[in-house]
Design an enzyme around this catalytic site. Structure first.
Site, PDB file in Angstrom:
ATOM      1  N   ARG A  20      -1.375  78.004   9.245  1.00 35.27           N
ATOM      2  CA  ARG A  20      -1.175  77.051   8.154  1.00 35.27           C
ATOM      3  C   ARG A  20      -0.056  77.544   7.245  1.00 35.27           C
ATOM      4  NH1 ARG A  20      -6.683  78.180   8.759  1.00 35.27           N
ATOM      5  NH2 ARG A  20      -7.963  76.400   9.423  1.00 35.27           N
TER       6      ARG A  20
ATOM      7  N   LYS B  19      -8.657  80.765   5.598  1.00 32.63           N
ATOM      8  CA  LYS B  19      -9.524  80.104   4.629  1.00 32.63           C
ATOM      9  C   LYS B  19     -10.811  80.897   4.426  1.00 32.63           C
ATOM     10  CE  LYS B  19      -8.172  75.253   5.253  1.00 32.63           C
ATOM     11  NZ  LYS B  19      -8.668  73.900   5.624  1.00 32.63           N
TER      12      LYS B  19
ATOM     13  N   HIS C 292     -10.114  77.913  13.426  1.00 36.64           N
ATOM     14  CA  HIS C 292     -11.115  76.876  13.206  1.00 36.64           C
ATOM     15  C   HIS C 292     -12.513  77.484  13.274  1.00 36.64           C
ATOM     16  CE1 HIS C 292      -8.281  73.418  14.659  1.00 36.64           C
ATOM     17  NE2 HIS C 292      -8.149  73.673  13.372  1.00 36.64           N
TER      18      HIS C 292
ATOM     19  N   TYR D  84      -7.171  68.205  19.799  1.00 39.35           N
ATOM     20  CA  TYR D  84      -5.933  68.444  20.538  1.00 39.35           C
ATOM     21  C   TYR D  84      -6.092  68.131  22.019  1.00 39.35           C
ATOM     22  CZ  TYR D  84      -4.650  70.607  16.177  1.00 39.35           C
ATOM     23  OH  TYR D  84      -4.395  70.816  14.852  1.00 39.35           O
TER      24      TYR D  84
END
Length: 319
Positions: free
Chosen positions: A170, A194, A291, A300
């Site tokens: 990201r 994250k 993820h 995807y």
């Protein structure tokens, strides 16, 4: 975490307002909730969005009358119903539901309400459009040499695009990278993801070469005491911000004539799709992208299937 990184990730005072944001009692409560969200590792973007949603709820509470103790499932549903009636998208409704669930849990945990109505609130499942993906030829075009490649800005732009596409990280993760996070011997990056979760991702030789060119001929021109250990920095010496990194991607793609409007997340989508097209397994791509759920990565596969379907329809005589 370095001081430079902390400063770069500090989210500014939330934009917007409304009566709830200006009421002194609400202001103190929102400040406390902001600190709570930060302590749970929420991204600055999520903190801002959740605070905006909670401000809207408090505005609604002021309109109907009553204090915080009056927040119950009926009030929450009425507030969401108003947003739905105003045409809020499903994704917005899902985010608002998540925000208010977190808020009511916070109120209950701090003794402000006797019971938490949040778990009774059903969230609409957001429709997830297929992500925009570059084909491999467009990706290669974006990484061909350009006229400004020998300037500090050009060197940084090239390195930023190379790293984003090579690793699928990201843009906030890219901006948070430090010099020590690059392991050239193993050809990996230590990525700060994250929720404070770190992960190690592989990076290709072309991207590492672009990073080295930036470090040798670009970064020294801008580095100062404010740079700290930041891998990517701005012209004033501080850690590269996400807005500038996005602009780097836009400008690099435009100068390479690879397409306008390409964002960093499009490079992330493209990296994931090209990995799957090249034979990588879904679990490996999940780990690379960071993820927490395999479901997030499965989108995807839909992109890959859509590509195969187009090829089938064009080529098969009985399609």
């Amino acid at each position: 975490m370095s001081e430079a990184r902390s400063a770069a990730e500090e989210d500014p005072a939330p934009a917007g307002g409304g009566p709830g944001g200006r009421t002194p009692g609400h202001t103190a409560l929102l400040d406390e909730f902001r600190r709570h969200l930060r302590s749970t590792g929420r991204s600055p973007h999520t903190v801002r969005a959740y605070l905006g949603d909670v401000r809207s709820l408090l505005d609604h509470l002021d309109e109907v009358g009553g204090g915080i103790h009056g927040i119950d499932i009926a009030l929450l549903r009425a507030w969401l119903s108003r947003a739905h009636g105003a045409g809020a998208a499903r994704s917005t409704m899902a985010r608002r539901t998540a925000a208010v669930r977190g808020f009511t849990a916070f109120l209950h945990r701090t003794g402000r309400i006797e019971a938490d109505p949040g778990p009774l609130l059903a969230a609409p499942a957001p429709r997830r459009p297929l992500p925009a993906v570059l084909d491999e030829e467009q990706a290669h075009a974006a990484l061909r040499p350009t006229e400004d490649d020998d300037t500090p800005t050009g060197l940084r732009r090239t390195a930023v695009v190379e790293v984003l596409y090579a690793t699928g990280i990201r843009v906030a993760e890219l901006c948070a990278l430090d010099l020590d996070d690059v392991d050239r011997e193993r050809r990996t990056l230590l990525v700060h993801g994250k929720g404070g979760k770190d992960r190690v991702v592989p990076i290709g030789t072309p991207a590492l070469d672009a990073v080295d060119r930036w470090l040798q001929a670009g970064r020294p021109n801008w580095a100062d005491a404010a740079s700290g250990r930041a891998l990517f920095i701005g012209a004033r010496g501080g850690r590269l911000g996400t807005r500038t990194a996005r602009r780097d991607v836009h400008e690099r793609m435009r100068s390479a004539e690879a397409g306008d409007g390409v964002a960093p997340h499009d490079l992330r989508h493209s990296a994931a799709t090209h990995l799957l097209n090249g034979g990588a397994d879904l679990r490996s791509v999940q780990e690379i992208l960071g993820h927490s759920s395999l479901r997030s990565t499965q989108i995807y596969t839909h992109v890959s299937i859509e590509r195969l379907t187009r090829a089938y329809n064009q080529a098969h005589p009985r399609a």
